[in-house]
Design a protein around this motif. Structure first.
Motif, PDB file in Angstrom:
ATOM      1  N   VAL A   1      49.856  56.810  11.270  1.00 42.78           N
ATOM      2  CA  VAL A   1      48.793  57.341  10.599  1.00 42.78           C
ATOM      3  C   VAL A   1      48.686  56.901   9.236  1.00 42.78           C
ATOM      4  O   VAL A   1      49.874  56.947   8.492  1.00 42.78           O
ATOM      5  N   ASP A   2      47.665  56.567   8.403  1.00 42.94           N
ATOM      6  CA  ASP A   2      47.658  56.201   7.192  1.00 42.94           C
ATOM      7  C   ASP A   2      47.077  57.651   6.478  1.00 42.94           C
ATOM      8  O   ASP A   2      45.965  57.688   6.229  1.00 42.94           O
ATOM      9  N   PHE A   3      48.180  58.453   6.000  1.00 42.24           N
ATOM     10  CA  PHE A   3      47.930  59.675   5.558  1.00 42.24           C
ATOM     11  C   PHE A   3      47.245  59.534   4.282  1.00 42.24           C
ATOM     12  O   PHE A   3      46.492  60.398   3.699  1.00 42.24           O
ATOM     13  N   ASP A   4      47.693  58.376   3.297  1.00 34.68           N
ATOM     14  CA  ASP A   4      46.984  58.391   2.112  1.00 34.68           C
ATOM     15  C   ASP A   4      45.221  58.192   2.262  1.00 34.68           C
ATOM     16  O   ASP A   4      44.436  58.473   1.434  1.00 34.68           O
ATOM     17  N   ALA A   5      44.946  57.283   3.217  1.00 37.11           N
ATOM     18  CA  ALA A   5      43.508  57.218   3.786  1.00 37.11           C
ATOM     19  C   ALA A   5      43.109  58.607   4.247  1.00 37.11           C
ATOM     20  O   ALA A   5      41.967  59.032   3.917  1.00 37.11           O
ATOM     21  N   LEU A   6      43.736  59.241   4.696  1.00 37.58           N
ATOM     22  CA  LEU A   6      43.255  60.683   5.524  1.00 37.58           C
ATOM     23  C   LEU A   6      42.917  61.489   4.509  1.00 37.58           C
ATOM     24  O   LEU A   6      42.074  62.197   4.687  1.00 37.58           O
ATOM     25  N   ILE A   7      43.764  61.674   3.408  1.00 35.76           N
ATOM     26  CA  ILE A   7      43.474  62.777   2.309  1.00 35.76           C
ATOM     27  C   ILE A   7      42.508  62.443   1.490  1.00 35.76           C
ATOM     28  O   ILE A   7      42.057  63.400   0.836  1.00 35.76           O
ATOM     29  N   ARG A   8      41.782  61.231   1.628  1.00 39.66           N
ATOM     30  CA  ARG A   8      40.636  60.895   0.921  1.00 39.66           C
ATOM     31  C   ARG A   8      39.479  61.491   1.603  1.00 39.66           C
ATOM     32  O   ARG A   8      38.298  61.542   1.205  1.00 39.66           O
ATOM     33  N   GLN A   9      39.541  61.960   2.782  1.00 41.84           N
ATOM     34  CA  GLN A   9      38.486  62.369   3.776  1.00 41.84           C
ATOM     35  C   GLN A   9      38.270  63.787   3.391  1.00 41.84           C
ATOM     36  O   GLN A   9      39.151  64.724   3.171  1.00 41.84           O
ATOM     37  N   HIS A  10      37.107  64.405   3.341  1.00 36.08           N
ATOM     38  CA  HIS A  10      36.553  65.604   3.333  1.00 36.08           C
ATOM     39  C   HIS A  10      36.911  66.598   4.532  1.00 36.08           C
ATOM     40  O   HIS A  10      37.209  67.655   4.476  1.00 36.08           O
ATOM     41  N   LYS A  11      36.893  65.835   5.628  1.00 39.50           N
ATOM     42  CA  LYS A  11      36.977  66.527   6.979  1.00 39.50           C
ATOM     43  C   LYS A  11      37.509  65.817   7.922  1.00 39.50           C
ATOM     44  O   LYS A  11      36.841  64.575   8.101  1.00 39.50           O
ATOM     45  N   VAL A  12      38.313  65.992   8.603  1.00 44.51           N
ATOM     46  CA  VAL A  12      39.170  64.937   9.624  1.00 44.51           C
ATOM     47  C   VAL A  12      39.184  65.781  10.848  1.00 44.51           C
ATOM     48  O   VAL A  12      39.901  66.872  10.794  1.00 44.51           O
ATOM     49  N   ALA A  13      39.141  65.061  11.897  1.00 46.45           N
ATOM     50  CA  ALA A  13      39.733  65.544  13.401  1.00 46.45           C
ATOM     51  C   ALA A  13      40.589  64.445  13.839  1.00 46.45           C
ATOM     52  O   ALA A  13      40.336  63.354  13.847  1.00 46.45           O
ATOM     53  N   MET A  14      41.547  64.877  14.544  1.00 52.19           N
ATOM     54  CA  MET A  14      42.803  64.072  14.851  1.00 52.19           C
ATOM     55  C   MET A  14      43.008  64.805  16.256  1.00 52.19           C
ATOM     56  O   MET A  14      43.290  65.756  16.692  1.00 52.19           O
ATOM     57  N   VAL A  15      43.237  63.651  17.071  1.00 54.62           N
ATOM     58  CA  VAL A  15      44.016  63.916  18.400  1.00 54.62           C
ATOM     59  C   VAL A  15      45.526  63.687  17.978  1.00 54.62           C
ATOM     60  O   VAL A  15      45.647  62.581  17.445  1.00 54.62           O
ATOM     61  N   THR A  16      46.164  64.555  18.590  1.00 54.05           N
ATOM     62  CA  THR A  16      47.737  64.266  18.227  1.00 54.05           C
ATOM     63  C   THR A  16      48.546  64.137  19.410  1.00 54.05           C
ATOM     64  O   THR A  16      48.211  64.116  20.689  1.00 54.05           O
ATOM     65  N   ASP A  17      49.825  63.740  18.986  1.00 55.12           N
ATOM     66  CA  ASP A  17      50.877  63.665  20.181  1.00 55.12           C
ATOM     67  C   ASP A  17      52.320  64.418  19.893  1.00 55.12           C
ATOM     68  O   ASP A  17      52.007  65.141  18.695  1.00 55.12           O
TER      69      ASP A  17
END
Length: 201
Positions: free
Chosen positions: A127-143
């Protein structure tokens, strides 16, 4: 003809009627052990879906003149087996019957609109967490390797510990649980889950 059927989050009650009819009409049925167990009366040949994808593709290739159904968790084209099968066989030989994804189900249960949601997955990927935190709302399927606790730790490390995590465990099952807490407060381990990260107060 190869048909990929979305099972929805869990159980036959969330499958669409057209998906259930495709299974009823099938000569061959492919799916995970949990999925196949939901069709004990199926009279055709079954094959368990495992990690041997090249073997599965070869097996399917030899049966394309028959009615073959592949069962997929959630929605087949949302980080599912459907993407691989369409890429390999082409749309002229693959029909996809969509299902309800775990993200759709969680958002419906919690009233989170999906209009501006960024969809991604930590399942078997980096996961690119730096890109993720630039988003206002994120949905993720996890493992199991990168679930809510690991994701929360990455958010905390980037100063985003006040973001809300909505965690859906065992969605649509009898032991379903939905949690809403700040990333800085996530410490537990969670069963099979999907989550939404909200950047709001």
């Amino acid at each position: 003809m190869l048909t990929v059927v979305g099972m929805g989050p869990a159980g036959l009650h969330l499958m669409t009627p057209v998906a259930r009819q495709a299974v009823a009409d099938a000569e061959f049925l492919v799916g995970g052990k949990r999925h196949l167990a939901q069709f004990p009366d199926f009279c055709g040949e079954t094959r368990e879906l495992d990690a041997d994808i090249p073997g599965l593709l070869d097996w399917l290739e030899r049966r394309l003149s028959h009615r073959v159904v592949v069962l997929a968790s959630g929605d087949p084209l949302f980080y599912g087996i459907g993407t691989r099968l369409v890429a390999h066989f082409g749309l002229e030989r693959v029909q996809v019957i969509p299902g309800i994804s775990a993200v759709q189900y969680l958002c419906a249960k919690t009233g989170i609109d999906m209009n501006d949601i960024w969809l991604t997955s930590s399942h078997g990927r980096t996961v690119d967490f730096d890109a993720l935190i630039r988003q206002h709302k994120v949905a993720m399927v996890t493992d199991k390797l990168c679930g809510p606790r690991e994701i929360a730790a990455e958010l905390n490390a980037r100063g985003a510990g006040q973001r809300w995590l909505v965690i859906g465990e065992n969605l649509a099952m009898e032991n379903e649980r939905i949690h809403r807490l700040r990333a800085c407060d996530v410490r537990a381990e969670y069963d099979m889950n999907v989550l939404v990260i909200l950047n709001e107060r």
